[in-house]
Design a protein around this motif. Structure first.
Motif, PDB file in Angstrom:
ATOM      1  N   ALA A  14       0.831  -1.206   0.000  1.00  0.00           N
ATOM      2  CA  ALA A  14       0.000   0.000   0.000  1.00  0.00           C
ATOM      3  C   ALA A  14       0.865   1.254   0.000  1.00  0.00           C
ATOM      4  N   ILE A  15       1.958   1.234   0.747  1.00  0.00           N
ATOM      5  CA  ILE A  15       2.875   2.378   0.759  1.00  0.00           C
ATOM      6  C   ILE A  15       3.484   2.574  -0.624  1.00  0.00           C
ATOM      7  N   LEU A  16       3.937   1.490  -1.238  1.00  0.00           N
ATOM      8  CA  LEU A  16       4.556   1.582  -2.564  1.00  0.00           C
ATOM      9  C   LEU A  16       3.563   2.089  -3.607  1.00  0.00           C
ATOM     10  N   GLU A  17       2.316   1.644  -3.520  1.00  0.00           N
ATOM     11  CA  GLU A  17       1.336   2.087  -4.513  1.00  0.00           C
ATOM     12  C   GLU A  17       0.972   3.557  -4.327  1.00  0.00           C
ATOM     13  N   HIS A  18       0.881   4.016  -3.091  1.00  0.00           N
ATOM     14  CA  HIS A  18       0.625   5.440  -2.866  1.00  0.00           C
ATOM     15  C   HIS A  18       1.755   6.286  -3.466  1.00  0.00           C
ATOM     16  N   LEU A  19       2.994   5.859  -3.295  1.00  0.00           N
ATOM     17  CA  LEU A  19       4.116   6.582  -3.890  1.00  0.00           C
ATOM     18  C   LEU A  19       4.017   6.568  -5.412  1.00  0.00           C
ATOM     19  N   GLU A  20       3.689   5.409  -5.970  1.00  0.00           N
ATOM     20  CA  GLU A  20       3.578   5.277  -7.422  1.00  0.00           C
ATOM     21  C   GLU A  20       2.495   6.198  -7.976  1.00  0.00           C
ATOM     22  N   GLU A  21       1.375   6.292  -7.287  1.00  0.00           N
ATOM     23  CA  GLU A  21       0.293   7.161  -7.744  1.00  0.00           C
ATOM     24  C   GLU A  21       0.701   8.629  -7.740  1.00  0.00           C
ATOM     25  N   ARG A  22       1.699   8.971  -6.938  1.00  0.00           N
ATOM     26  CA  ARG A  22       2.230  10.339  -6.901  1.00  0.00           C
ATOM     27  C   ARG A  22       3.379  10.533  -7.887  1.00  0.00           C
ATOM     28  N   GLY A  23       3.677   9.495  -8.662  1.00  0.00           N
ATOM     29  CA  GLY A  23       4.778   9.585  -9.613  1.00  0.00           C
ATOM     30  C   GLY A  23       6.138   9.562  -8.957  1.00  0.00           C
ATOM     31  N   GLU A  24       6.234   8.952  -7.769  1.00  0.00           N
ATOM     32  CA  GLU A  24       7.487   8.896  -7.016  1.00  0.00           C
ATOM     33  C   GLU A  24       7.914   7.441  -6.861  1.00  0.00           C
ATOM     34  N   PHE A  25       9.206   7.177  -7.140  1.00  0.00           N
ATOM     35  CA  PHE A  25       9.685   5.800  -7.169  1.00  0.00           C
ATOM     36  C   PHE A  25      10.988   5.634  -6.387  1.00  0.00           C
ATOM     37  N   PRO A  26      11.007   6.044  -5.118  1.00  0.00           N
ATOM     38  CA  PRO A  26      12.235   5.867  -4.336  1.00  0.00           C
ATOM     39  C   PRO A  26      12.444   4.406  -3.968  1.00  0.00           C
ATOM     40  N   LEU A  27      13.695   4.040  -3.725  1.00  0.00           N
ATOM     41  CA  LEU A  27      13.971   2.754  -3.090  1.00  0.00           C
ATOM     42  C   LEU A  27      13.445   2.855  -1.660  1.00  0.00           C
ATOM     43  N   VAL A  28      12.611   1.919  -1.257  1.00  0.00           N
ATOM     44  CA  VAL A  28      12.000   1.981   0.072  1.00  0.00           C
ATOM     45  C   VAL A  28      12.581   0.872   0.943  1.00  0.00           C
ATOM     46  N   HIS A  29      13.146   1.276   2.078  1.00  0.00           N
ATOM     47  CA  HIS A  29      13.709   0.328   3.042  1.00  0.00           C
ATOM     48  C   HIS A  29      12.830   0.349   4.290  1.00  0.00           C
ATOM     49  N   PHE A  30      12.134  -0.746   4.517  1.00  0.00           N
ATOM     50  CA  PHE A  30      11.294  -0.894   5.706  1.00  0.00           C
ATOM     51  C   PHE A  30      12.167  -1.492   6.806  1.00  0.00           C
ATOM     52  N   THR A  31      12.470  -0.695   7.812  1.00  0.00           N
ATOM     53  CA  THR A  31      13.446  -1.134   8.813  1.00  0.00           C
ATOM     54  C   THR A  31      12.819  -1.811  10.028  1.00  0.00           C
ATOM     55  N   ASN A  32      11.487  -1.855  10.085  1.00  0.00           N
ATOM     56  CA  ASN A  32      10.849  -2.491  11.241  1.00  0.00           C
ATOM     57  C   ASN A  32       9.651  -3.347  10.816  1.00  0.00           C
ATOM     58  N   PRO A  33       9.876  -4.293   9.889  1.00  0.00           N
ATOM     59  CA  PRO A  33       8.766  -5.146   9.466  1.00  0.00           C
ATOM     60  C   PRO A  33       8.668  -6.391  10.344  1.00  0.00           C
ATOM     61  N   SER A  34       7.482  -6.941  10.424  1.00  0.00           N
ATOM     62  CA  SER A  34       7.308  -8.218  11.112  1.00  0.00           C
ATOM     63  C   SER A  34       7.401  -9.347  10.103  1.00  0.00           C
ATOM     64  N   GLY A  35       7.589 -10.555  10.614  1.00  0.00           N
ATOM     65  CA  GLY A  35       7.486 -11.729   9.772  1.00  0.00           C
ATOM     66  C   GLY A  35       6.023 -12.076   9.546  1.00  0.00           C
ATOM     67  N   ARG A 300       5.941  -0.606 -11.727  1.00  0.00           N
ATOM     68  CA  ARG A 300       7.116  -0.081 -12.433  1.00  0.00           C
ATOM     69  C   ARG A 300       8.413  -0.777 -12.008  1.00  0.00           C
ATOM     70  N   ASP A 301       8.535  -1.111 -10.734  1.00  0.00           N
ATOM     71  CA  ASP A 301       9.708  -1.837 -10.252  1.00  0.00           C
ATOM     72  C   ASP A 301       9.897  -3.124 -11.045  1.00  0.00           C
ATOM     73  N   HIS A 302       8.806  -3.793 -11.331  1.00  0.00           N
ATOM     74  CA  HIS A 302       8.827  -5.047 -12.078  1.00  0.00           C
ATOM     75  C   HIS A 302       9.178  -4.796 -13.543  1.00  0.00           C
ATOM     76  N   TRP A 303       8.575  -3.754 -14.134  1.00  0.00           N
ATOM     77  CA  TRP A 303       8.838  -3.461 -15.546  1.00  0.00           C
ATOM     78  C   TRP A 303      10.311  -3.162 -15.783  1.00  0.00           C
ATOM     79  N   LEU A 304      10.870  -2.268 -14.958  1.00  0.00           N
ATOM     80  CA  LEU A 304      12.245  -1.830 -15.203  1.00  0.00           C
ATOM     81  C   LEU A 304      13.267  -2.877 -14.780  1.00  0.00           C
ATOM     82  N   THR A 305      12.877  -3.814 -13.909  1.00  0.00           N
ATOM     83  CA  THR A 305      13.788  -4.909 -13.572  1.00  0.00           C
ATOM     84  C   THR A 305      14.213  -5.650 -14.830  1.00  0.00           C
ATOM     85  N   GLY A 306      13.266  -5.851 -15.741  1.00  0.00           N
ATOM     86  CA  GLY A 306      13.571  -6.606 -16.952  1.00  0.00           C
ATOM     87  C   GLY A 306      14.025  -5.777 -18.132  1.00  0.00           C
TER      88      GLY A 306
END
Length: 472
Positions: A14-35, A300-306
């Motif tokens: 959801a965070i990544l999609e909100h950024l994408e909708e704003r035309g922003e594509f930073p590398l996002v590092h989540f430093t406190n995720p749960s398993g 976009r992350d997926h598209w540009l990977t290839g």
């Protein structure tokens, strides 16, 4: 992002999609995720990174180029590094960062829930790991090619339990490896590399022929040997990347299938549910404070990977190893998901070269289905220019060719299941005909532009220009 998140509950997506909708594509590092299910990721801490490849300029930096070198420069650099392979280097396990934590040693068993695996798109049935998988050539192919080799490919794997994954493979190299093993009732060893240098992953996306050791190609991309270490499960019989963040070791048992998917794939649609093989996970090794990387699938992350590997590998296939000497640039635009469409520019010397370039581009890999060939006065990285050339130079009755019944891709939503992966391909030759004098393009004299540029700051009111740029 330092706030606590639950990647298995779509929060990272959801965070990544909100950024994408704003035309922003930073590398996002989540430093406190749960398993998964809120489990912690101790010992140490496993964090999560995504959107690594969502910016072409950032991909250029991964290859040691400047951010301003993001057009043809990274494709040419990729092509060069793909040709200049570097043999891997075997190191002692005690020197391998990926051996800092072993799940079997830490917990007495394997537990995928202790990784922050993302539930990516809404209809995905479970969290997925969508990074590179390493497989080893079967004995028959070692005999045929005269040497051992490893294949590396991005393959999606579905979480099915603490020690089980489902795996999808398109009919390419890894599919061949598994099928040959199954024909002899053998298991297939697999190592999922869930975090490494971006250039390692660019190497994993090469279009190199089967039989090439792709650890060598990854080394070429990294400009240094890929350091390898014996796996925990099979020892010296299967080598894994020593500098990976996380390696998941598993075995694909012969002839066992379970339902896998739907999964949001690179075309932006869900791939259908099918019966697919399983991976029985044997161990997970990682750095103590590892970063699990995930491609934001279907975005976009997926598209540009290839994109860049398609451009660089196809440049090698056409210009270096092929017969399209006049090729000047190649681009796989995001509008084609980085795979389905290729724009080629050529220095055309004779009629028919546009069609030959298009045919060669299609033959270099099964993903591309639309090729547009333009003259070298067209910037293939400017889609508006490419389509302008189609509109003003293409004579549809002569310059459009459709090739029915060619091999397509299982993830292409236009491929009908009953057609057994067949699809039509299209070539548009949008080059200027040479048989007669063609109208000249409109242009302002270069000497006038140069003279005006020297007085630009005096001529242009920068405040007015700034107000224009701020208009919505």
């Amino acid at each position: 992002i330092s706030s606590a998140i639950h990647p298995d509950k779509f929060e990272a997506s959801a965070i990544l999609e909100h950024l994408e909708e704003r035309g922003e594509f930073p590398l996002v590092h989540f430093t406190n995720p749960s398993g998964i299910d809120g489990l912690d990721t101790t010992p140490g801490k496993v964090t999560l990174a995504s959107n690594v490849f969502a910016d072409r300029k950032r991909i250029s930096r991964a290859l040691g180029l400047r951010r301003t070198q993001y057009r043809m420069e990274p494709a040419l650099e990729y092509a060069r590094r793909e040709r200049e392979r570097i043999l891997p280097e075997i190191i002692d396990p005690k020197d391998a960062p990926v051996k800092e934590v072993s799940h079997v040693d830490a917990y007495g068993h394997v537990d995928l829930r202790r990784l922050p695996i993302m539930h990516i798109n809404e209809m995905d049935p479970a969290p997925y790991i969508d990074m590179a998988n390493v497989m080893q050539a079967p004995p028959e192919d070692v005999d045929e090619f005269g040497h051992e080799f490893y294949n590396i490919a991005f393959l999606r794997t579905q979480y099915k339990g603490p020690d089980k994954l489902g795996i999808h493979m398109s009919p390419r190299h890894n599919h061949r490896i598994v099928n040959k093993n199954w024909a002899s009732d053998r298991t297939t060893k697999v190592a999922i590399v869930a975090g490494h240098h971006p250039s390692f992953y660019l190497g994993a996306l090469t279009l190199a022929a089967y039989g090439v050791d792709e650890y060598e190609i990854a080394g070429g991309m990294m400009q240094e040997p890929v350091r390898l270490v014996p796996s925990e499960t099979w020892g010296d019989d299967f080598m894994v990347p020593a500098d990976a963040e996380i390696v998941i070791e598993g075995e694909i048992p012969p002839h066992e299938l379970e339902a896998e998917a739907p999964f949001g794939e690179y075309p932006g649609y869900y791939g259908p549910q099918r019966m697919r093989p399983l991976i029985n996970v044997k161990n997970i090794t990682r750095r103590k404070n590892a970063v699990l990387q995930t491609v934001f699938a279907g975005h976009r992350d997926h598209w540009l990977t290839g994109t860049l590997p398609q451009e660089g590998s196809r440049y090698n296939a056409l210009k270096i190893h092929g017969r399209i000497a006049g090729l000047t640039a190649i681009h796989h635009p995001p509008s084609g998901c980085g795979r389905f469409r290729a724009y080629l520019s050529i220095d055309k010397k004779a009629e028919g070269e546009g069609k030959m370039a298009g045919l060669a581009a299609l033959a270099a890999g099964d993903l591309v289905k639309h090729v547009i060939v333009v003259d070298d006065d067209i910037d293939v990285f400017n889609e508006e220019e490419v389509l302008w050339a189609v509109s003003t130079r293409c004579r549809v009755e002569e310059d459009l060719d459709i090739i029915p019944g060619a091999k397509g891709n299982t993830l292409d939503p236009t491929v009908r299941p009953e057609y057994d992966n067949k699809n039509a391909k299209m070539i548009i030759d949008a080059t200027v005909p040479l048989e007669y004098a063609y109208p000249a393009r409109c242009s302002v004299p270069d000497h006038a532009k140069e003279e005006i540029l020297s007085r630009w700051d005096d001529l242009i009111d920068q405040n007015s220009l700034k107000r224009y740029r701020e208009l919505e």
